[in-house]
Design an enzyme around this catalytic site. Structure first.
Site: not given
Ligand code: BES
Ligand code: ZN
Ligand code: MN
Length: 511
Positions: A273, A278, A285, A296, A355, A357, A359
């Protein structure tokens, strides 16, 4: 990076800034570890007592500095804690050595040369100390003191990493020792390069810049590179990568790295990834959750580093690395919650949260990887906050469509000292991603969010292909202080697990 050599020199005569020795936690106080006999002798055998007087107990992470004994050319002895003294016949484990070497190397920031007299029982120990030194000495100073093009006087507020390390107690002319040092050097150099990429600010590292860096480095090491730019992605129908990149002024890229060995009979695919920033996109966010989101792309950095390291080591396995690069930004052209994307696999995805993204870009890269029908695919991603909640910030989660493979990945991670833990893919969580409009939604139940993401990815792995998914959201970026050989900032987690998997596959010990 620190220059590293094996040396047979006697500690006393070495011209260096410091001699590093080990101290273990014994039942009755600190114990000087093997390798430091000459130093102890020069203190008339009183070194353990001196250390105890100075407050040393031999705990992991502990550093005690003392003046070198009379007759030594080096002025300083640095005693580094190794943790509990192992049982009589057992040596110190490799990870204890790696961490101690890292702690010592960091304590020697600013020094020109240090000799490491740590307990080595074999070549693997020498490799571990080498890795610890090279990884522990790392620092990211590119933007300090005005950065490149600035006045550049490092002396102002940042000190240079340890310049030179000599490992004592090894066998410099022994082939096995030489190979261990070469391996440690290649792996650490590439891992540190991954750290640099992770630490680079996102205004300098967008998908195009990342692709260009990958292209240059891979070429240098005989890895074939193919970059799909926006036009090629549109032509190929990569709706996931395009959908995530749609809001950014910096277009997305899919980078394919191919390392082939004439002697290989297995083929691995690594997928990373690579969200260079992000922001969350339209599902923005909040402040407090976006300051570290330059990290990210840690999965893509790890894949890149592992493929180049494997090439440098000439491993007898074919490896294809896929870097799914995009910047997730909100704008008038950004993907909206409610949009439906047609993915590279042909499936449609309803984007309920922009967010989620990672996946989406991974889905396209996993399908592209699957088209070559490799023996196994491993993806690496800072995918979910849920995995951080589950495992904390030092351990990554391993999910897979094959239990034996999941265990093999876990064992490989343990072997190299990367904390990891197997996680399930519970079938009942799949229906939470049912969409009334498309084949699947990019979000499901909140509970078990890391596993939901894993289930989503599974849908984009080709039929019958063994696959594992590493969610490195926790350990990818160290927001706390440095520890062991792990610096603040980008850690390079998963690089060593991937390299180990490649080695095991080359040796026929995997699948
Ligand atoms: N890049 C983030 C996950 C992340 C969070 C990585 C903190 C490192 C530190 C990912 O893209 C994300 O935002 N995931 C969301 C998914 C949700 C919207 C289903 C999450 O984990 O909140
Ligand atoms: Zn992310
Ligand atoms: Mn995200």
């Amino acid at each position: 990076m620190t220059a590293l050599t094996l040396s047979t020199a006697a500690a006393a005569g070495l011209r260096a800034d410091a001699i590093v020795i080990g101290v273990a936690k014994g039942a009755e106080g600190p114990v000087v570890a093997p390798g430091a006999e000459a130093v102890d002798k020069a203190y008339d055998g009183s070194l353990a007592g001196v250390l105890e007087t100075l407050g040393a107990v031999g705990a992991e992470g502990e550093v005690t500095k003392l003046p070198a004994p009379a007759g030594f050319k080096a002025p300083l002895v640095v005693a580094v804690g190794l943790g509990t003294q192992p049982d009589e016949d057992a040596g110190f484990d490799a990870e204890a050595l790696r961490r101690a070497a890292g702690v010592a190397a960091r304590a020697l920031t600013g020094a020109k040369k240090a000799a490491f007299a740590l307990p080595l029982t074999d070549a693997a120990d020498a490799g571990a100390v080498a890795e610890g030194v090279l990884l522990g000495a790392y620092s990211f100073d590119t933007y300090k003191d005005g950065g490149a093009g600035g006045k550049g006087a490092r002396a102002r507020n940042s000190k240079a990493p340890l310049a030179e390390a000599a490992l004592l107690g090894g066998k410099p002319r022994d082939r096995v020792y030489k190979a261990a040092i070469e391996r440690a050097t290649a792996v650490a150099e590439e891992l540190n390069r991954a750290r640099d990429l992770i630490n680079m600010p996102p205004n300098d590292l967008d998908p195009e810049a990342f692709a260009a860096i990958a292209q240059a480095a891979a070429k240098e090491h005989g890895v074939k590179v193919q970059v799909l730019d926006e036009k090629a992605l549109v032509k190929g129908g990569y709706g996931g990568i395009l959908g995530v990149g749609a809001g950014s002024a910096a277009g997305p890229r899919l980078v394919k790295l191919s390392y082939t060995s004439a002697k290989a009979d297995k083929h691995l695919a690594f997928v990373g990834k690579g969200i260079t920033y992000d922001s969350g996109g339209i599902s923005l966010k909040p402040a407090g959750h976006n300051e570290t989101m330059k990290c990210d792309m840690s999965g893509a950095a790890a894949v890149f580093a592992a493929v180049v390291a494997a090439a440098r080591l000439g491993l007898e396995v074919n490896i294809t690395g896929w870097l799914a690069l995009a910047e997730n930004m909100p704008s008038g052209s950004a993907t909206r919650p409610g949009d439906v994307l047609r993915m590279y696999s042909g499936k449609t995805v309803e984007v309920l949260n922009t967010d989620a993204e990672g996946r989406l870009v991974l889905a396209d890269a996993l399908w592209a990887a699957s088209e070559e029908n490799p023996d196994a695919i491993v993806d690496v991603a800072t995918l979910t906050g849920a995995m951080m909640l589950a495992l904390g910030n030092r351990t990554f989660g391993i999910m897979a469509n094959d239990e034996a493979f999941r265990s093999a990945v876990h064992e490989a991670a343990e072997e190299v000292g990367e904390p990891a833990w197997p996680m399930p893919l519970p079938e009942h969580l799949r229906k939470g991603m049912d969409s009334s409009t498309a084949d699947i939604a990019n979000m499901g139940e909140r509970m078990g969010g890391g596993l939901v993401a894993g289930l989503f990815l599974r849908e984009f792995v080709g039929e019958g292909i063994t696959w594992a998914h590493l969610d490195i959201a926790g350990p990818a970026f160290n927001e706390g202080g440095p520890f062991g050989y792990t610096p603040k900032g980008g850690t390079g987690t998963a690089v060593r697990t991937l390299v180990r998997l490649a080695e095991l596959t080359a040796a026929g010990d995997l699948g």
